[in-house]
Design an enzyme around this catalytic site. Structure first.
Site, mmCIF file in Angstrom:
data_model
loop_
_atom_site.group_PDB
_atom_site.id
_atom_site.type_symbol
_atom_site.label_atom_id
_atom_site.label_comp_id
_atom_site.label_asym_id
_atom_site.label_seq_id
_atom_site.Cartn_x
_atom_site.Cartn_y
_atom_site.Cartn_z
ATOM 1 N N ASP A 284 0.869 -1.172 0.000
ATOM 2 C CA ASP A 284 0.000 0.000 0.000
ATOM 3 C C ASP A 284 0.912 1.230 0.000
ATOM 4 O O ASP A 284 2.123 1.133 0.186
ATOM 5 C CB ASP A 284 -0.973 -0.019 1.189
ATOM 6 C CG ASP A 284 -2.190 0.864 0.899
ATOM 7 O OD1 ASP A 284 -2.131 1.690 -0.060
ATOM 8 O OD2 ASP A 284 -3.202 0.769 1.609
HETATM 9 C C1 NOJ Z 1 -3.963 3.961 -0.021
HETATM 10 C C2 NOJ Z 1 -5.137 3.042 0.078
HETATM 11 O O1 NOJ Z 1 -5.119 2.357 1.308
HETATM 12 C C3 NOJ Z 1 -5.201 2.025 -1.056
HETATM 13 O O2 NOJ Z 1 -6.382 1.302 -0.949
HETATM 14 C C4 NOJ Z 1 -5.084 2.717 -2.378
HETATM 15 O O3 NOJ Z 1 -5.195 1.786 -3.423
HETATM 16 C C5 NOJ Z 1 -3.761 3.452 -2.421
HETATM 17 N N1 NOJ Z 1 -3.717 4.443 -1.365
HETATM 18 C C6 NOJ Z 1 -3.518 4.128 -3.765
HETATM 19 O O4 NOJ Z 1 -4.318 5.220 -3.901
#
Ligand code: NOJ
Length: 751
Positions: A284
């Site tokens: 993430d």
């Molecule tokens: C953080 C989020 O937790 C995740 O779900 C997302 O895909 C990413 N950012 C990218 O935006």
């Protein structure tokens, strides 16, 4: 044949991508053999397209990114949108780099790209897996029309806590239902063939446990044991892996003290070894480096070492792999074989997507013109109306009678064209939804008089993904006009709930009631007119106990997307008979959270005699509205369930049959739900667990037989001996129209 750099280009043009798995593996190995360590590490890096790629990269960080792109030292990009920008980035990479490995372009396409569908929690309330697949298919098509070929969806985190802002992004509290949605979404995004340029790669996220954040507070620690992990959290991920999801994303949280991003047990042992899943794991955003504040890594280099050993294959905008991996290999701290494993996984997905055959295959300037956006709207309306849940309908206040000619529409969300778009709206335009007021006006006869008053505002000022929300708590100036309108109306439709940015990432709340002055407004209106239909527009289950005790009709309309108002009008006017059922429990008070139907029993489940049993002393026990609950404008009568035998053996099956009759006055659709309880087991099992559901359409007076098949597979769980297996003994089957209103029947299982 091993490929040389020269042949890579020729191969790219000539090879058929419908290659067998074996062929893909050969190609992956051939490419890997050509790569330097620096290039391999490059594949493991994902950059955010934080600059306008079609212009010069003016800031230092962005210039560096551009330089690395030109050297072929980036594996994928996120948030690069438009055919022009993706083409530019792909060209920078393909035309300048030595190794010429195509980039993937990822984006959070969560509930539609341009055409916005209900937020995932809302769409799950339809229990309609064809709908879930279709909205993903449409989102995929609209994404590729702008060069995006990879979505960070579906989010299949089980969540039991309405305080958690991201509950809107998943499918609620049930592992079985979420698993079904996971499979539907993977099919919808990826189709049967990942190399089809109208499909995109999907991501199962967040691995794992993220939805069980303590206190419902986003990013918080998750403290669960193996029993909950294997029986509750992992099944949807297993289903997605089995359905062939191309990528996984790990999660920000620690789980039992270990950051998921650094968890070898989750990523290598369970996902990659035990499940034999061949795709790649993207971290993430910055979650590798976040192991430093977790107190798990000393610095970015240490974080990179932990993450790569644990099986995180790609570093999303984190900068840890970029500075750490080569050094770690050179120092002998990380075996290059681990880098090779990660890169092979990344290359494998790129081969399967057909990117080596044509790096520009998802970049088609002509595609957008052929995307049937208007048709997509009508699908969005259809899915939206099926997602609506009728929670209460005293004296059949709804559907609105033809005789009603004077309606007051009141509330901050009544003419709000933005909140229905919800958070995680991708390229859904701000203020582009059909508002509830517009939808109703479109649908009623000319003779119907509709007045509108906002009453109070909800969120003040500009809103966006990263901005804190300013809820109005002081401006009451609109209340008196609303009260006047209500006095003169035959029916009041109150439209209340949440601003789009009250739920979503980082939007956890300690209170889940009607925010700001909404409840005050509702009470003022209620004083002058009791004929109220309350329409809720929201991303999470809300605490609406007062409303449920005082307001005759309540419609849960979630954040339904582009066609929200039209879909709500379809239901309010009875053009569509509501059929949605809650995928989450609605609490009586926020203090009950986490609240979920599939809980364990405790040793003191209920006693009318004394106080020392498991309950809260100040409220009635149980949810306000249970999991699986939803009313219809018609009535469904269930017959007595019958099972084909009461002794089930391994390898055999039994069937449960039940008749369902539409005994009301309009045709309707019912979700027949099957629950199971393992009565005595080596670890305590939930009081009930969903194991099947069937959607039945019934004309007035019609009866249909619904059949479920029960076999050993259905009885399996992660046992005390840490195996996924069924145990001998007595089981209770429960069948009905929601998780509480069920009829039971028992059988024995023996191996
Ligand atoms: C953080 C989020 O937790 C995740 O779900 C997302 O895909 C990413 N950012 C990218 O935006």
């Amino acid at each position: 044949m091993s490929l040389s750099l020269g042949t890579l280009g020729i191969y790219a043009q000539n090879s058929g991508i419908q290659s067998s798995v074996k062929n893909v593996e050969k190609k992956v190995d051939s490419v890997l053999n050509l790569m330097t360590l620096e290039e391999k590490v490059g594949q493991m890096i994902q950059y955010n397209g934080s600059w306008d790629l079609t212009g010069p990269a003016s800031e230092t960080g962005n210039k560096q990114k551009e330089e690395r792109l030109k050297k072929g030292l980036v594996g994928s990009m996120l948030n690069v949108l438009s055919v022009e920008a993706t083409e530019k980035a792909q060209r920078m990479n393909m035309e300048n780099s030595r190794i010429k490995i195509p980039l993937m372009f990822g984006y959070d396409v969560i509930h539609g790209y341009k055409t916005i569908f209900p937020v995932p929690l809302g769409e799950t309330a339809s229990w309609d897996m064809e709908a879930a697949e279709e909205s993903a298919r449409i989102a995929a098509l609209e994404s590729v029309a702008e060069g995006v070929n990879w979505t960070f969806s579906p989010m299949i985190d089980i969540s039991r806590d309405a305080r958690w802002g991201r509950i809107m992004e998943g499918s609620g509290e049930d592992p079985y239902l979420t698993s079904k949605v996971a499979v539907a979404k993977v099919r919808g995004y990826q189709g049967d063939d990942l190399s089809n340029p109208k499909t995109i790669a999907a991501t199962a996220k967040h691995f794992a446990g993220y939805g069980l954040a303590e206190g419902g507070k986003d990013y918080n620690a998750v403290n669960i044991g193996k029993n909950e992990l294997h029986n509750v959290v992992l099944p949807p991920f297993k289903a997605a892996a089995d359905a062939g999801v191309a990528t996984f994303m790990n999660s920000f949280n620690t789980i039992d003290g270990i950051p998921a991003t650094g968890s070898k047990s989750l990523q290598r042992e369970i996902l990659k070894d035990r499940w034999d899943w061949q795709g790649f794991m993207v971290s993430d955003w910055g979650s590798i480096a976040e192991m430093i504040p977790h107190g798990f890594a000393r610095d970015k280099i240490h974080a990179a070492e932990i993450a790569v050993k644990a099986g995180s294959d790609m570093d999303m905008e984190g900068g840890a792999y970029e500075i750490g991996l080569e050094k770690l290999v050179a120092e002998g701290k990380v075996d290059e074989a681990l880098i090779d494993d990660a890169v092979k996984r990344i290359l494998r997905v790129k081969f399967k997507m057909g990117l080596f055959e044509d790096p520009y295959k998802y970049i088609d300037a002509n595609l957008m013109a052929s995307v049937p956006y208007e048709e997509h709207k009508s699908t969005a309306r259809d899915i939206a109306k099926k997602s609506i849940v009728l929670l209460k309908n005293e004296n059949n206040l709804l559907p609105i009678k033809n005789s009603v000619k004077n309606i007051a529409v009141i509330g901050p969300l009544a003419d709000d064209k933005d909140s229905p778009i919800g958070n995680w709206r991708a390229q859904g335009e701000a203020n582009s939804a059909v508002s509830m007021l517009e939808g109703l006006k479109n649908a009623v006869s000319k003779e119907t008089n509709i007045t509108y008053s906002q009453g109070v505002t909800l969120g003040k000022g500009e809103r966006s993904f990263l901005m804190p929300l300013d809820i109005n708590k002081t401006d009451r100036s609109g209340i008196s006009e609303a009260v006047e309108n209500a006095k003169n109306a035959e029916l009041v439709i109150m439209v209340l709930g949440e601003d789009a940015f009250q739920s979503g990432e980082g939007r956890s709340q300690a209170n889940i009631g009607l925010a700001g002055l909404q409840k005050e407004l509702l009470k003022e209106i209620h004083k002058v007119n009791k004929n109220i239909a309350l329409v809720l527009i929201n991303g999470r289950p809300m605490e609406i106990t007062w409303s449920s005790e005082n307001i005759p009709a309540i419609v849960e309309a979630w954040q339904l997307g582009t066609e929200s108002g039209n879909a709500i009008a379809d239901v309010l006017l009875g053009k569509y008979n509501p059929s949605g059922k809650l995928p989450v429990s609605f609490p009586r008070a926020v203090g009950q959270e986490p609240l979920y139907y599939n809980h364990k029993n405790t040793g003191r489940p209920y006693s009318a005699e004394h106080v020392t049993y498991s309950h809260y002393t100040d409220i009635k026990d149980g949810p306000l509205y249970p999991f699986g609950f939803g009313l219809s404008y018609t009535d469904f009568e269930y017959g007595k369930p019958k099972i084909s035998k009461t002794e089930l053996n391994a390898g055999d099956s039994l069937s449960l049959n039940i008749s369902v009759t539409n005994s009301g006055k309009v045709k309707g659709r019912e979700v027949v739900q099957l629950y199971l309880r393992d009565l005595i087991a080596t670890s305590a099992r939930p009081v009930k667990e969903l194991k099947g559901f069937k959607l039945v359409e019934l004309e007035t007076g019609e009866t249909k037989n619904v059949e479920f098949t029960i076999d050993e597979e259905m009885l399996k769980f992660y046992t005390a001996s840490e195996k996924w297996q069924a145990e001998n003994g007595e089981f209770e089957l429960m069948v009905g129209g929601n998780s509480e209103d069920v009829q039971s029947i028992k059988f024995n299982f023996s191996k």
